[in-house]
Design an enzyme around this catalytic site. Structure first.
Site: not given
Ligand code: NDP
Length: 477
Positions: A171, A246, A280, A379
């Site tokens: 997903k 992550e 990130c 962040e």
């Molecule tokens: P989110 O946590 O909002 O979303 C991440 C994923 O989780 C998306 O696919 C989202 O779907 C999904 N999601 C949301 N709600 C749920 C749920 N209830 N159950 C299961 N899945 C869910 O993060 P962002 O997309 O906003 O990404 C930014 C974040 O990612 C930042 O905090 C960044 O630091 C982190 N990041 C970390 C990295 C690392 O390697 N440490 C690398 C890159 C980013 P949808 O968006 O479709 O709602």
């Protein structure tokens, strides 16, 4: 307009769709992508479960050939896929092509790893007994990815999952389904048997939640925010499932008096502002010792003045738009918070208009920030960076480590003593000396500590720790 559908049990399905909008030009629809339901997700999980026994016993040559073919096609289409990435996420075209090349390299790497699968045979401490240590695939892996690396993160999760014999339900973030659809299409055409890789695009609260709720998902690998990561963890513990997280960062870059000023400014500008600060591993805290502070701030401000913020596809753009309106609001809210907290706005802070309607924000630099301010602790995930002035190296190290996060950390110094001490004592998973905190290799471990990560590292041969389960077998001779 074509609807790019979900891939479930080897068939393209789904008619409800969501618009994928270009953040550089909100009038442009990049494509229509399926909006999956709970039912779709359950079907995908069932398909992955049914496909697992055969795929887990598939030959390593078959896995090698498919992963290699995918890597080759991604590389051959790097310009086209890079353009798709730039249009859906907003990083500049060169950055987007670079990310696409990286995705190809990751498939190449795991194509090779498939041929290197090995175990251990060791003597027993008891007579006439042999001991074998092997790795089994986990089963159905749920892959949940964020929007900021739309092709590299899916690649670094899908490639090892398949390499080690798992089946997948994937997903992607709803905001950026285009590159995910493309790599699933490539893998499907490369010859993956039905049900081995399933794509369910749609909302996290629907598709993601259905994955978390399923007892048939045996492992979940998640990259995203710390808040969602905690939900993944709680649900996974409920189902006794292996999980890997992550998450966010508040990565420090220390600049010492003895730093090469050009090196320090280049590293800070790159890690703080490139990819619109939406990495990130971006450094959002510049911790600078007194002797170089003013010179460093002046040189960095001069550099920021030269950076062009514009359409991600335009030649000459250094910084593309923010990904969407919600993230832009988060960024501007934090700029307001920083002002109210008493930090000095040294550069930027304003929205910009360009030829096309998009989410354009100036790179923003705060000085006179303290490490206790919210802009230094939380962040932001945008092109907003604070400079924290410190007395000496000891205070710099303590400040760098004083954060709930621990993903990456950097130091700019010409002192071997301080570089060595920093590498040993930084509480981060990845440490950079005279380099940006962002920008890593694809063949070595990636991950962090504290609230940034949970579970085994991703990438390189260390990826096996998550995607396999170790088995120890004893045989009487
Ligand atoms: P989110 O946590 O909002 O979303 C991440 C994923 O989780 C998306 O696919 C989202 O779907 C999904 N999601 C949301 N709600 C749920 C749920 N209830 N159950 C299961 N899945 C869910 O993060 P962002 O997309 O906003 O990404 C930014 C974040 O990612 C930042 O905090 C960044 O630091 C982190 N990041 C970390 C990295 C690392 O390697 N440490 C690398 C890159 C980013 P949808 O968006 O479709 O709602």
């Amino acid at each position: 307009m074509t609807i790019y559908q979900n891939l479930i049990a080897g068939e393209w399905v789904g008619s409800d769709a969501t618009k994928n909008i270009n953040p550089s030009n909100t009038n442009e629809v990049v494509g229509l992508y399926a909006d999956g339901s709970t039912e779709d997700t359950k079907n995908a999980i069932a398909a992955a479960k049914a496909a697992f026994p055969a795929w887990s016993r598939s030959g390593i040559w078959e896995r090698h050939v498919i992963l290699k073919k995918a890597g080759d096609e991604i590389m051959a289409r790097k310009d086209e896929l890079g353009a798709l990435l730039a249009r859906e996420e907003g990083k500049t075209l060169p950055e987007a092509i670079g990310e696409t090349i990286r995705a190809s390299q990751i498939f190449e790497f795991f194509a090779g790893e498939a041929l290197r699968l090995a175990g251990e045979v060791v003597p027993s401490v008891r007579p006439n007994i042999g001991v074998e240590i092997t790795r089994d695939p986990l089963g159905v892996i749920g892959i949940i990815t964020p929007w900021n690396f739309p092709i590299a993160i899916p690649a670094w999760k899908i490639a090892p999952a398949l390499c080690y014999g798992n089946t997948v339900v994937f997903k992607p973030a709803e905001l950026v389904p285009g590159c995910s659809w493309a790599i699933v299409d490539i893998l499907h055409r490369a010859g993956l048997p039905k049900g081995v890789l399933n794509l369910v695009m749609g909302k996290g609260s629907v598709v993601g939640q259905a994955m978390l709720d399923s007892p048939d998902v045996t492992g979940i690998t998640f990259t995203g925010s710390t808040g969602t990561g905690r939900r993944v963890a709680a649900a996974s513990i409920e189902h006794n499932r292996k999980f890997q997280l992550e998450m966010g960062g508040k990565n420090p870059m220390v600049v010492l008096d003895d730093a090469d000023l050009t090196v320090a400014v280049e590293a800070a500008a790159n890690s703080g502002f490139f990819s619109t600060g939406q990495r990130c591993t971006a450094s959002s805290r510049l911790i600078v010792t007194e002797g170089i502070h003013d010179k460093f701030v002046a040189a960095l401000t001069e550099k920021l003045n030269m950076l062009v913020v514009d359409d991600a596809m335009k030649p000459g753009t250094h910084i593309g738009p923010v990904v969407d309106e919600k993230q832009l609001k988060t960024d501007t809210d934090y700029i307001e918070i920083g002002r109210k907290e008493g930090a000095k706005l040294a550069f930027g802070g304003e929205l910009i208009t360009r030829e096309t309607p998009g989410f354009y924000l100036q790179p923003t630099l705060f000085t006179e920030a303290t490490n206790q301010m919210r802009i230094s602790r939380e962040e932001i995930f945008g092109p907003v960076v604070s400079v924290i002035r410190v007395k000496d190296y000891d205070e710099a190290l303590a400040t760098a480590n004083d954060t709930p996060f621990g993903l990456s950390a950097g130091i700019a110094t010409t002192s071997l003593k301080h570089a060595t001490h920093f590498k040993r004592n930084s509480e981060a998973g990845m440490v950079m000396v005279n380099l940006p905190t962002a920008g890593v290799d694809f063949h070595v471990p990636f991950g962090g500590r504290k609230a940034s990560s949970y579970g085994p590292r991703e990438q390189g041969k260390y990826a096996a720790e998550f995607y396999t389960s170790v088995k120890t077998a004893y045989t009487l001779a």
